[in-house]
Write an enzyme that holds these catalytic residues in place. Structure first.
Site, mmCIF file in Angstrom:
data_model
loop_
_atom_site.group_PDB
_atom_site.id
_atom_site.type_symbol
_atom_site.label_atom_id
_atom_site.label_comp_id
_atom_site.label_asym_id
_atom_site.label_seq_id
_atom_site.Cartn_x
_atom_site.Cartn_y
_atom_site.Cartn_z
ATOM 1 N N ASP A 1 0.955 -1.201 -0.135
ATOM 2 C CA ASP A 1 0.119 0.062 0.201
ATOM 3 C C ASP A 1 0.923 1.340 0.095
ATOM 4 O OD1 ASP A 1 -2.186 1.719 0.146
ATOM 5 O OD2 ASP A 1 -2.393 1.370 2.460
ATOM 6 N N ASP B 1 -3.553 2.619 -5.466
ATOM 7 C CA ASP B 1 -2.382 2.581 -4.946
ATOM 8 C C ASP B 1 -2.059 1.234 -4.087
ATOM 9 O OD1 ASP B 1 -3.762 3.223 -2.999
ATOM 10 O OD2 ASP B 1 -2.101 4.482 -1.974
ATOM 11 N N GLU B 2 -2.824 0.189 -4.441
ATOM 12 C CA GLU B 2 -2.728 -1.049 -3.391
ATOM 13 C C GLU B 2 -2.915 -2.235 -4.144
ATOM 14 O OE1 GLU B 2 -5.682 -1.759 0.346
ATOM 15 O OE2 GLU B 2 -5.927 0.071 -0.694
HETATM 16 MG MG LIG Z 1 -2.395 4.098 0.270
#
Ligand SMILES: [Mg+2]
Length: 416
Positions: free
Chosen positions: A15, A111-112
């Site tokens: 993350d 983003d993960e």
């Molecule tokens: Mg994040």
């Protein structure tokens, strides 16, 4: 396409830290170390906070908060507009980088992602791999990520969040309960403010306290979700990595990490043949063939190279795949090179098979195809362990002889 993963499952949750803000800082280093808020008008009078730097969070600024509230909490913050296309561009680069580590990636958001790290030499190998991924993200993209490594998705997700930013938290298999017990129950994936409040009504604040409740009580109180809670607070989560259709269906691959770095060409060849066998067999089982052959090789210092060759027509022949992969390795390697991992992949898959016919074609089948078919059938009957191609057999015999001569141990492999 999914390949069977023998042995334990190892998952990393990756993350990015304060992603939108981190991209803004990357593009304007003068912002580093400052309270930065993405979202809302420049004056911070309208809009909603999308992302806040850790410096702004120290003032109590949070995502989804009205910008005007953020402005009150942190009057000195720099407010920036959302630049969605720039974040998407960086997101693509991050996800492409994940894909270079393993084809088994489940993207969760911009983003993960979850990465299946089962094929890298047991839990220790997976932890090394995850560390290397974190380092590579920083070195190639200039961004920090927090990473959790565990035996399942739920625990890995909790772990990645625990020491943000720039966190790296490892939960070895068997220690899930000790890890979870002292944590607030809100850490469990899926427990939001509402569920948190109803758990608090039962006097449950930590995961350990939740674990004292039996399944029936949780089922009565929370319905079907109670069962999930019962399992998650015990660190049990059997949910598989879900690879998106378009990504998963587009390729078949296999890789092996060696306990001992390999440098002898015959050992490397043997590995490539085994990998080609697994990949082409998976393709044949699905009625698919592919045009692009990918070779992945990793050196002892973790440097990893990938080479592709696109063939004139799709193949699912073990022999063609093997010869192409071996050729790619021959071109890239220099005398004395050692490798700790090899991988073979087949992509640009199609179910329309236009295999070039050879001279010894019989009943519409090339000799190579017939060998593959007979081998597949024999394996189905007697089990794959019992049958080894003559070439593998010879290589194994040579290795045994060498080992007997020097009294060394076996090359233990981990497969993905
Ligand atoms: Mg994040």
């Amino acid at each position: 396409m999914r390949m069977e993963t023998p042995g334990e499952r190892i998952v990393a949750h990756v993350d990015m830290d304060a992603f939108y803000v981190a991209v803004e800082v990357l593009d304007d280093p003068r912002l580093r170390g400052k309270a930065v808020v993405v979202g809302g008008s420049p004056a911070g009078s309208r809009g909603v906070v999308c992302s806040a730097s850790y410096e702004a969070r120290a003032f109590g600024v949070r995502s989804a908060m009205p910008a005007i509230t953020a402005k009150k909490l942190c009057p000195g913050a720099v407010f920036l507009p959302v630049r969605g296309s720039r974040y998407s561009e960086m997101s693509s680069r991050i996800h492409a980088l994940f894909g270079r580590f393993t084809p088994r990636v489940q993207p969760i958001s911009i983003d993960e992602a979850f990465l299946d790290l089962s094929g890298f030499g047991g839990f220790e190998g997976a932890v090394r791999e995850a560390r290397f991924l974190k380092k590579t993200i920083l070195e190639t993209l200039g961004l920090t990520a927090s990473v959790g490594v565990a035996s399942n998705k739920s625990v890995a997700k909790i772990a990645s969040d625990l020491e943000k930013p720039d966190g790296f938290v490892v939960v070895p298999p068997g220690t899930e309960r000790d890890f979870l017990d002292p944590l607030p129950v809100r850490r469990i994936w899926g427990v939001g403010p509402k569920a948190g409040a109803s758990l608090a009504e039962l006097g449950i604040r930590t995961v350990g306290q939740l674990r004292e409740f039996d399944r029936d009580t949780l089922l009565r109180r929370f319905g079907k979700w109670g069962n999930q809670l019962y399992l998650l607070c015990r660190g049990i989560d059997d949910r598989d990595i879900e690879i998106p259709e378009d990504a998963g269906a587009g390729s078949v691959s296999a890789q092996s990490t060696f306990h001992r770095d390999l440098d002898l060409w015959e050992d490397l060849e043997e590995q490539l043949l085994q990998l080609s066998e697994r990949v082409s067999r998976a393709a044949r089982a699905k009625g698919l063939a592919g045009r692009t052959v990918t070779l992945r090789a990793r050196y002892p210092d973790f440097r990893t190279v990938t080479r592709n060759r696109t063939l004139a027509s799709p193949t699912r022949s073990t022999d063609v795949l093997y010869r192409t992969a071996a050729e790619l390795l021959r071109v890239l390697s220099r005398p004395g090179d050692r490798f700790r991992l090899l991988g073979v992949g087949l992509s640009r898959l199609t179910d329309r098979i236009l295999v070039q016919r050879g001279l010894f074609e019989e009943e519409g089948e090339t000799v190579g195809e017939r060998i593959d078919r007979v081998m597949d059938q024999a394996r189905d009957r007697i089990g794959s362990e019992a049958l080894v191609r003559g070439r593998l057999l010879k290589a194994a015999r040579r290795r045994r002889e060498r080992r007997a001569r020097r009294g060394g141990d076996d090359t233990v492999r981990h497969h993905e």
